[in-house]
Design a protein around this motif. Structure first.
Motif, PDB file in Angstrom:
ATOM      1  N   PHE A  12     -16.419   3.500   8.427  1.00  0.00           N
ATOM      2  CA  PHE A  12     -15.814   3.802   9.824  1.00  0.00           C
ATOM      3  C   PHE A  12     -15.538   2.165  10.256  1.00  0.00           C
ATOM      4  O   PHE A  12     -15.225   2.062  11.528  1.00  0.00           O
ATOM      5  CB  PHE A  12     -16.582   4.410  10.753  1.00  0.00           C
ATOM      6  CG  PHE A  12     -16.413   6.096  10.401  1.00  0.00           C
ATOM      7  CD1 PHE A  12     -15.282   6.582  10.081  1.00  0.00           C
ATOM      8  CD2 PHE A  12     -17.487   6.707  10.546  1.00  0.00           C
ATOM      9  CE1 PHE A  12     -15.087   8.002   9.726  1.00  0.00           C
ATOM     10  CE2 PHE A  12     -17.482   8.000  10.288  1.00  0.00           C
ATOM     11  CZ  PHE A  12     -16.028   8.800   9.960  1.00  0.00           C
ATOM     12  N   GLY A  13     -15.922   1.302   9.734  1.00  0.00           N
ATOM     13  CA  GLY A  13     -16.030  -0.175   9.956  1.00  0.00           C
ATOM     14  C   GLY A  13     -16.525  -0.145  11.308  1.00  0.00           C
ATOM     15  O   GLY A  13     -16.170  -1.148  12.317  1.00  0.00           O
ATOM     16  N   GLN A  14     -17.929   0.250  11.339  1.00  0.00           N
ATOM     17  CA  GLN A  14     -18.641   0.136  12.713  1.00  0.00           C
ATOM     18  C   GLN A  14     -19.304  -1.328  12.539  1.00  0.00           C
ATOM     19  O   GLN A  14     -20.345  -1.547  11.862  1.00  0.00           O
ATOM     20  CB  GLN A  14     -19.790   1.201  12.574  1.00  0.00           C
ATOM     21  CG  GLN A  14     -18.817   2.597  12.972  1.00  0.00           C
ATOM     22  CD  GLN A  14     -19.573   3.808  13.002  1.00  0.00           C
ATOM     23  OE1 GLN A  14     -20.749   3.794  12.578  1.00  0.00           O
ATOM     24  NE2 GLN A  14     -19.072   4.943  13.292  1.00  0.00           N
ATOM     25  N   PRO A  43     -14.581   3.746  20.661  1.00  0.00           N
ATOM     26  CA  PRO A  43     -15.522   3.408  21.703  1.00  0.00           C
ATOM     27  C   PRO A  43     -16.937   3.205  21.093  1.00  0.00           C
ATOM     28  O   PRO A  43     -17.648   2.386  21.656  1.00  0.00           O
ATOM     29  CB  PRO A  43     -15.377   4.469  22.619  1.00  0.00           C
ATOM     30  CG  PRO A  43     -14.889   5.529  21.883  1.00  0.00           C
ATOM     31  CD  PRO A  43     -13.937   5.137  20.802  1.00  0.00           C
ATOM     32  N   GLY A  44     -17.230   3.790  20.075  1.00  0.00           N
ATOM     33  CA  GLY A  44     -18.516   3.810  19.389  1.00  0.00           C
ATOM     34  C   GLY A  44     -19.761   3.771  20.268  1.00  0.00           C
ATOM     35  O   GLY A  44     -19.698   4.935  20.783  1.00  0.00           O
ATOM     36  N   LEU A  45     -20.549   2.956  20.620  1.00  0.00           N
ATOM     37  CA  LEU A  45     -21.720   3.198  21.468  1.00  0.00           C
ATOM     38  C   LEU A  45     -21.605   2.867  22.813  1.00  0.00           C
ATOM     39  O   LEU A  45     -22.336   2.844  23.623  1.00  0.00           O
ATOM     40  CB  LEU A  45     -22.992   2.431  20.716  1.00  0.00           C
ATOM     41  CG  LEU A  45     -23.600   2.921  19.083  1.00  0.00           C
ATOM     42  CD1 LEU A  45     -24.145   1.930  18.736  1.00  0.00           C
ATOM     43  CD2 LEU A  45     -24.470   4.410  19.545  1.00  0.00           C
ATOM     44  N   GLN A  89     -11.821  13.440  19.939  1.00  0.00           N
ATOM     45  CA  GLN A  89     -12.516  13.298  18.783  1.00  0.00           C
ATOM     46  C   GLN A  89     -11.241  13.217  17.722  1.00  0.00           C
ATOM     47  O   GLN A  89     -10.566  14.421  17.294  1.00  0.00           O
ATOM     48  CB  GLN A  89     -13.258  14.156  18.350  1.00  0.00           C
ATOM     49  CG  GLN A  89     -14.320  13.907  16.959  1.00  0.00           C
ATOM     50  CD  GLN A  89     -13.999  14.489  15.794  1.00  0.00           C
ATOM     51  OE1 GLN A  89     -14.068  15.664  15.661  1.00  0.00           O
ATOM     52  NE2 GLN A  89     -13.820  13.643  15.050  1.00  0.00           N
ATOM     53  N   ALA A  90     -10.843  12.082  17.178  1.00  0.00           N
ATOM     54  CA  ALA A  90      -9.578  12.018  16.687  1.00  0.00           C
ATOM     55  C   ALA A  90      -9.286  10.856  15.726  1.00  0.00           C
ATOM     56  O   ALA A  90     -10.106   9.713  16.056  1.00  0.00           O
ATOM     57  CB  ALA A  90      -8.248  12.156  17.445  1.00  0.00           C
ATOM     58  N   ASP A  91      -8.284  10.701  14.714  1.00  0.00           N
ATOM     59  CA  ASP A  91      -8.004   9.574  13.994  1.00  0.00           C
ATOM     60  C   ASP A  91      -7.037   8.716  14.664  1.00  0.00           C
ATOM     61  O   ASP A  91      -5.860   9.250  14.822  1.00  0.00           O
ATOM     62  CB  ASP A  91      -7.611  10.104  12.624  1.00  0.00           C
ATOM     63  CG  ASP A  91      -7.394   8.888  11.657  1.00  0.00           C
ATOM     64  OD1 ASP A  91      -7.373   7.957  12.130  1.00  0.00           O
ATOM     65  OD2 ASP A  91      -7.223   9.173  10.309  1.00  0.00           O
TER      66      ASP A  91
HETATM   67  N1  SAM Z   1     -16.092  -0.381  20.830  1.00  0.00           N
HETATM   68  C1  SAM Z   1     -17.470  -0.149  20.062  1.00  0.00           C
HETATM   69  C2  SAM Z   1     -18.078  -1.724  19.964  1.00  0.00           C
HETATM   70  O1  SAM Z   1     -17.327  -2.660  20.474  1.00  0.00           O
HETATM   71  O2  SAM Z   1     -19.361  -1.985  20.018  1.00  0.00           O
HETATM   72  C3  SAM Z   1     -17.304  -0.070  18.472  1.00  0.00           C
HETATM   73  C4  SAM Z   1     -16.492  -0.994  17.589  1.00  0.00           C
HETATM   74  S1  SAM Z   1     -16.483  -0.490  15.843  1.00  0.00           S
HETATM   75  C5  SAM Z   1     -15.928  -2.227  15.214  1.00  0.00           C
HETATM   76  C6  SAM Z   1     -15.154   0.373  15.482  1.00  0.00           C
HETATM   77  C7  SAM Z   1     -15.153   1.811  16.036  1.00  0.00           C
HETATM   78  O3  SAM Z   1     -14.245   2.581  15.717  1.00  0.00           O
HETATM   79  C8  SAM Z   1     -16.420   2.743  15.598  1.00  0.00           C
HETATM   80  O4  SAM Z   1     -16.960   3.325  16.524  1.00  0.00           O
HETATM   81  C9  SAM Z   1     -15.457   3.557  14.747  1.00  0.00           C
HETATM   82  O5  SAM Z   1     -16.478   4.890  14.384  1.00  0.00           O
HETATM   83  C10 SAM Z   1     -14.448   4.107  15.268  1.00  0.00           C
HETATM   84  N2  SAM Z   1     -13.212   4.136  14.226  1.00  0.00           N
HETATM   85  C11 SAM Z   1     -13.089   4.079  13.045  1.00  0.00           C
HETATM   86  N3  SAM Z   1     -12.144   4.458  12.300  1.00  0.00           N
HETATM   87  C12 SAM Z   1     -11.563   4.988  13.389  1.00  0.00           C
HETATM   88  C13 SAM Z   1     -10.138   5.861  13.386  1.00  0.00           C
HETATM   89  N4  SAM Z   1      -9.390   5.956  12.370  1.00  0.00           N
HETATM   90  N5  SAM Z   1      -9.887   6.332  14.503  1.00  0.00           N
HETATM   91  C14 SAM Z   1     -10.489   6.352  15.818  1.00  0.00           C
HETATM   92  N6  SAM Z   1     -11.795   5.537  15.826  1.00  0.00           N
HETATM   93  C15 SAM Z   1     -12.288   5.338  14.507  1.00  0.00           C
END
Ligand code: SAM
Length: 273
Positions: A12-14, A43-45, A89-91
């Motif tokens: 998920f590129g977290q 938004p992540g965490l 909760q979506a893509d």
């Molecule tokens: N905003 C947070 C931060 O700055 O600490 C998290 C950023 S992290 C780089 C990317 C976020 O995008 C993660 O929470 C991840 O789960 C979410 N994510 C990944 N693929 C996604 C998608 N296709 N649609 C929505 N969110 C997605």
């Protein structure tokens, strides 16, 4: 919503922001006003979500990871924010941004520390919604920011620069070092601001043609236009276009690419093949 309670997921590129100074700089760059229609992708965490909530009346977020959505919902319930923080909760890649409720001519302000693995397709998806977007602020890999905002005659100027700048004015705001994240990515990142043009200076009459022609030109970026566009243009065409066929694609401005693609579109309409 602490980092140690969630194991970051690579797919998920977290890469979560942990540097408060950087977070404050991003919020300052966005400069959110109470009535702004801010949409946060990923938004992540909540590193950006929480400070944003202090500025706006309402915030909508789009998160794919179910575990993080659960955490966000728990946080929202605990803080009594359920009316203020709308969680989808979506893509984000498939999300229909036009379904978001807007009053009158209100436009969206889209922000996000984007998952690096989907940044480019996500930005292209968002370009479909330019008429309803006020601006976008994204954290991206620095190399990508460079390619998006690059000007003619630079090494990083290419198809991405042309297509993005056709739709938006792109400004690089500042660089963010890997240590600002958990886990730290391998490369530097940067914040970019994209502001859709009210109307393009040189309208394209077929975006797909512009994409195709720009791609063909940069596919062989060391070759002259005469060579890389030989399937589309002959010598007489270059004379009509007042474009030197001996130059290379990186020497063309965005509007010149539009001019060439429009010309090719008209030519193909007259003699479809
Ligand atoms: N905003 C947070 C931060 O700055 O600490 C998290 C950023 S992290 C780089 C990317 C976020 O995008 C993660 O929470 C991840 O789960 C979410 N994510 C990944 N693929 C996604 C998608 N296709 N649609 C929505 N969110 C997605």
């Amino acid at each position: 919503m602490k980092n140690h309670q969630h194991q970051p997921r690579k797919r998920f590129g977290q890469n979560f922001l942990k540097d408060n100074h950087v977070i404050q700089n991003i919020i300052a760059a966005i400069n959110p006003k109470p009535n702004d229609r801010v949409i946060e992708i990923g938004p992540g965490l909540g590193a950006l979500t929480k400070p944003l909530l202090e500025h706006v009346i309402k915030l909508e977020v789009i998160e794919l990871d179910r575990n993080l959505v659960t955490k966000l919902k728990d946080f929202s319930n605990a803080q009594d924010l359920t009316k203020k923080l709308i969680i989808h909760q979506a893509d984000a890649l498939k999300f229909d941004y036009s379904q978001l409720e807007r009053n009158h001519d209100e436009k969206l302000r889209i922000i996000g520390n984007l998952p690096y693995n989907i940044s480019t397709p996500l930005i292209f998806h968002l370009l479909n919604y330019c008429p309803i977007i006020q601006d976008m602020h994204f954290m991206l890999q620095y190399e990508l920011v460079e390619r998006i905002s690059s000007k003619p005659n630079h090494k990083s100027y290419g198809k991405l620069s042309v297509m993005l700048q056709y739709f938006c004015q792109a400004t690089t705001l500042f660089i963010v070092e890997p240590q600002a994240f958990y886990p730290a990515p391998k490369v530097r990142s940067a914040i970019i601001r994209l502001v859709p043009h009210a109307s393009p200076a040189y309208p394209s009459n077929n975006i797909e043609r512009l994409r195709e022609v720009t791609g063909a030109a940069f596919n062989q970026r060391r070759k002259t236009l005469a060579n890389s566009l030989k399937n589309y243009l002959n010598q007489a065409d270059f004379i009509t276009l007042v474009i030197d066929p001996r130059i290379r694609p990186e020497q063309l401005t965005v509007s010149e690419f539009v001019r060439i693609a429009n010309f090719i579109e008209d030519k193909l309409k007259l003699s479809p093949e």
